[in-house]
Design a protein around this motif. Structure first.
Motif, PDB file in Angstrom:
ATOM      1  N   GLY A 185       0.922  -0.935   0.102  1.00  0.00           N
ATOM      2  CA  GLY A 185       0.178  -0.503  -0.187  1.00  0.00           C
ATOM      3  C   GLY A 185       1.519   1.073   0.047  1.00  0.00           C
ATOM      4  N   SER A 186       1.859   1.206   1.123  1.00  0.00           N
ATOM      5  CA  SER A 186       3.037   2.780   0.684  1.00  0.00           C
ATOM      6  C   SER A 186       4.187   2.279  -0.385  1.00  0.00           C
ATOM      7  N   VAL A 187       3.953   1.531  -1.173  1.00  0.00           N
ATOM      8  CA  VAL A 187       4.646   1.151  -2.300  1.00  0.00           C
ATOM      9  C   VAL A 187       4.069   1.829  -3.643  1.00  0.00           C
ATOM     10  N   LEU A 188       2.708   1.374  -3.550  1.00  0.00           N
ATOM     11  CA  LEU A 188       1.494   2.347  -4.049  1.00  0.00           C
ATOM     12  C   LEU A 188       1.393   3.690  -4.030  1.00  0.00           C
ATOM     13  N   ALA A 189       1.886   4.028  -3.094  1.00  0.00           N
ATOM     14  CA  ALA A 189       1.812   5.813  -3.101  1.00  0.00           C
ATOM     15  C   ALA A 189       2.547   6.285  -3.240  1.00  0.00           C
ATOM     16  N   LEU A 190       4.006   6.040  -2.834  1.00  0.00           N
ATOM     17  CA  LEU A 190       5.737   6.241  -3.064  1.00  0.00           C
ATOM     18  C   LEU A 190       5.493   6.521  -4.834  1.00  0.00           C
ATOM     19  N   SER A 191       5.569   5.073  -5.252  1.00  0.00           N
ATOM     20  CA  SER A 191       4.999   4.969  -6.388  1.00  0.00           C
ATOM     21  C   SER A 191       4.284   5.767  -7.831  1.00  0.00           C
ATOM     22  N   GLY A 192       3.301   6.346  -7.027  1.00  0.00           N
ATOM     23  CA  GLY A 192       2.369   7.245  -7.418  1.00  0.00           C
ATOM     24  C   GLY A 192       3.487   8.439  -7.585  1.00  0.00           C
ATOM     25  N   THR A 193       3.375   8.952  -6.206  1.00  0.00           N
ATOM     26  CA  THR A 193       4.495  10.320  -5.683  1.00  0.00           C
ATOM     27  C   THR A 193       5.320  10.434  -6.452  1.00  0.00           C
TER      28      THR A 193
ATOM     29  N   THR B 202       9.762   1.921  -9.398  1.00  0.00           N
ATOM     30  CA  THR B 202      10.274   2.819  -7.769  1.00  0.00           C
ATOM     31  C   THR B 202       9.639   1.439  -6.791  1.00  0.00           C
ATOM     32  N   GLY B 203       8.331   1.226  -7.175  1.00  0.00           N
ATOM     33  CA  GLY B 203       8.204  -0.166  -6.760  1.00  0.00           C
ATOM     34  C   GLY B 203       8.939  -1.010  -6.445  1.00  0.00           C
ATOM     35  N   ALA B 204       9.202  -1.461  -7.819  1.00  0.00           N
ATOM     36  CA  ALA B 204      10.207  -2.134  -8.102  1.00  0.00           C
ATOM     37  C   ALA B 204      11.787  -2.406  -7.075  1.00  0.00           C
ATOM     38  N   LEU B 205      12.347  -1.195  -7.210  1.00  0.00           N
ATOM     39  CA  LEU B 205      13.384  -1.336  -6.626  1.00  0.00           C
ATOM     40  C   LEU B 205      13.007  -1.510  -4.880  1.00  0.00           C
ATOM     41  N   CYS B 206      11.719  -0.826  -4.154  1.00  0.00           N
ATOM     42  CA  CYS B 206      11.167  -1.410  -3.263  1.00  0.00           C
ATOM     43  C   CYS B 206      11.245  -3.125  -2.575  1.00  0.00           C
ATOM     44  N   GLY B 207      10.597  -3.350  -3.289  1.00  0.00           N
ATOM     45  CA  GLY B 207      10.754  -4.686  -3.697  1.00  0.00           C
ATOM     46  C   GLY B 207      12.038  -5.830  -3.713  1.00  0.00           C
ATOM     47  N   VAL B 208      12.558  -5.634  -3.487  1.00  0.00           N
ATOM     48  CA  VAL B 208      14.489  -5.574  -4.376  1.00  0.00           C
ATOM     49  C   VAL B 208      14.831  -5.258  -3.125  1.00  0.00           C
ATOM     50  N   PHE B 209      14.929  -4.239  -2.000  1.00  0.00           N
ATOM     51  CA  PHE B 209      15.354  -4.036  -0.652  1.00  0.00           C
ATOM     52  C   PHE B 209      14.739  -4.769   0.024  1.00  0.00           C
ATOM     53  N   ASN B 210      13.100  -5.493  -0.324  1.00  0.00           N
ATOM     54  CA  ASN B 210      12.841  -5.874   0.736  1.00  0.00           C
ATOM     55  C   ASN B 210      13.224  -7.457   0.901  1.00  0.00           C
ATOM     56  N   GLY B 211      13.758  -7.611  -0.733  1.00  0.00           N
ATOM     57  CA  GLY B 211      14.562  -9.308  -0.820  1.00  0.00           C
ATOM     58  C   GLY B 211      15.475  -9.144   0.098  1.00  0.00           C
ATOM     59  N   LEU B 212      16.205  -7.986  -0.652  1.00  0.00           N
ATOM     60  CA  LEU B 212      17.342  -7.818   0.438  1.00  0.00           C
ATOM     61  C   LEU B 212      17.548  -7.800   1.547  1.00  0.00           C
ATOM     62  N   VAL B 213      17.176  -6.728   2.822  1.00  0.00           N
ATOM     63  CA  VAL B 213      16.872  -6.958   3.841  1.00  0.00           C
ATOM     64  C   VAL B 213      16.365  -8.665   4.220  1.00  0.00           C
TER      65      VAL B 213
END
Length: 326
Positions: free
Chosen positions: A68-76, A98-109
């Motif tokens: 939900g937050s990634v949705l908002a950030l991508s739109g922003t 941007t959304g995909a990068l957030c996902g990559v960050f999640n995966g790396l963490v």
């Protein structure tokens, strides 16, 4: 035997969807109107896109609370780029990225820092929402042009003619672009899960991570790919939603992750991992979309709707646990 059980759950979800449609149509004749059907399609397209990404993550045995937050950030990000002079299509592409990068960050963490998916994606939920609000000063971004609204409000085969009063009249509303986009993404995701190596690896990691690793599956890479796809689809959902509004709202997408999880679980995805499919998630997404739309038309408050959706999720998870015990 397990395959029969999964098929039975999918059929039960389909029967539930049909029962909801029948019940709401009796309660309000306007429920079955073409305009309301298009409204349900548009609402479900957002839930469906998020649900597909969530299914990929859940099948690996994880969870993504940040969509939900990634949705908002991508739109922003997309809105700010358009405001800065970038054309709409590249700006939307960068929004999805941007959304995909957030996902990559999640995966790396999750894979490199060995932090549980719940905590890692909860952190990203706060980070992405904070960034969206900080970048916009918590204010909406408007005046983005008619082209920006085409993806969310356009339709294929729409027929419009000018009336005698000089105003346009819609003869045939057409098939909304978001519905077509959802269909294409669903088909591609189903193909990925069933026919491609990455899909087989996703199932293997969710079924038994140690066995998958011993079989030569790169577990870390598979998890990162699943979270990247989830983030990218959240970004795509953000493009569709903001385009529908023709305004970027940094507060959009609150609690959207719960609808996505509900769609996946109702459709048969197991929170234990290793089980789930896209067709089931689509049925689950339409159940959530029809339920919300029908309750809205019945005048039920959004607070009661949250209670109903919460009970539905608990029920679906309970059924999944009963099946796993057997």
């Amino acid at each position: 035997m397990e395959g029969v059980s999964r098929l039975a759950q999918k059929l039960a979800a389909l029967v539930t969807l049909l029962a909801l449609i029948v019940a709401f149509s009796f309660g309000n004749p306007a429920f079955l109107s073409i305009n309301n059907g298009l409204t349900v399609l548009l609402q479900t397209s957002i839930i469906g896109l998020l649900g597909i990404g969530m299914t990929l993550v859940i099948v690996t045995g994880g969870i993504d609370l940040s969509v939900g937050s990634v949705l908002a950030l991508s739109g922003t990000v997309c809105g700010l780029l358009i405001q800065g002079g970038l054309p709409v299509v590249p700006a939307m592409g960068l929004g999805v990225a941007t959304g995909a990068l957030c996902g990559v960050f999640n995966g790396l963490v999750i894979t490199k820092l060995r932090i549980t998916p719940f905590v890692a994606t909860l952190g990203m939920m706060l980070i992405a929402r904070g960034l969206a609000l900080q970048l916009t000063g918590a204010a909406p971004i408007s005046r983005l042009g008619e082209t920006f609204g085409l993806l969310g409000n356009g339709a294929l085969f729409r027929v419009v003619e000018m009336g005698e009063n000089g105003f346009p009249r819609v003869i045939f509303p057409g098939v909304p672009y978001p519905a077509i986009l959802l269909l294409v993404v669903a088909l591609l995701a189903a193909y990925l899960l069933r026919r491609r190596q990455l899909g087989r690896h996703i199932y293997a990691v969710g079924s038994n991570e140690d066995a998958a690793r011993l079989s030569g599956v790169n577990v870390d890479r598979t998890k990162i790919a699943a979270y990247a796809l989830s983030g990218g689809l959240a970004g795509l959902a953000g493009m569709v939603l903001m385009s529908r509004l023709i305004t970027v709202q940094p507060n959009e997408g609150v609690m959207a992750e719960l609808d996505a999880i509900a769609a996946a679980v109702i459709g048969g995805a197991s929170l234990m991992g290793g089980v789930g499919n896209i067709s089931g998630t689509m049925i689950g997404a339409f159940i959530i979309g029809v339920l919300r739309n029908g309750l809205n038309m019945a005048g039920v408050s959004s607070f009661i709707q949250q209670i109903v959706i919460g009970l539905v999720v608990i029920g679906a998870v309970y059924v999944d646990q009963l099946r796993n015990r057997r």
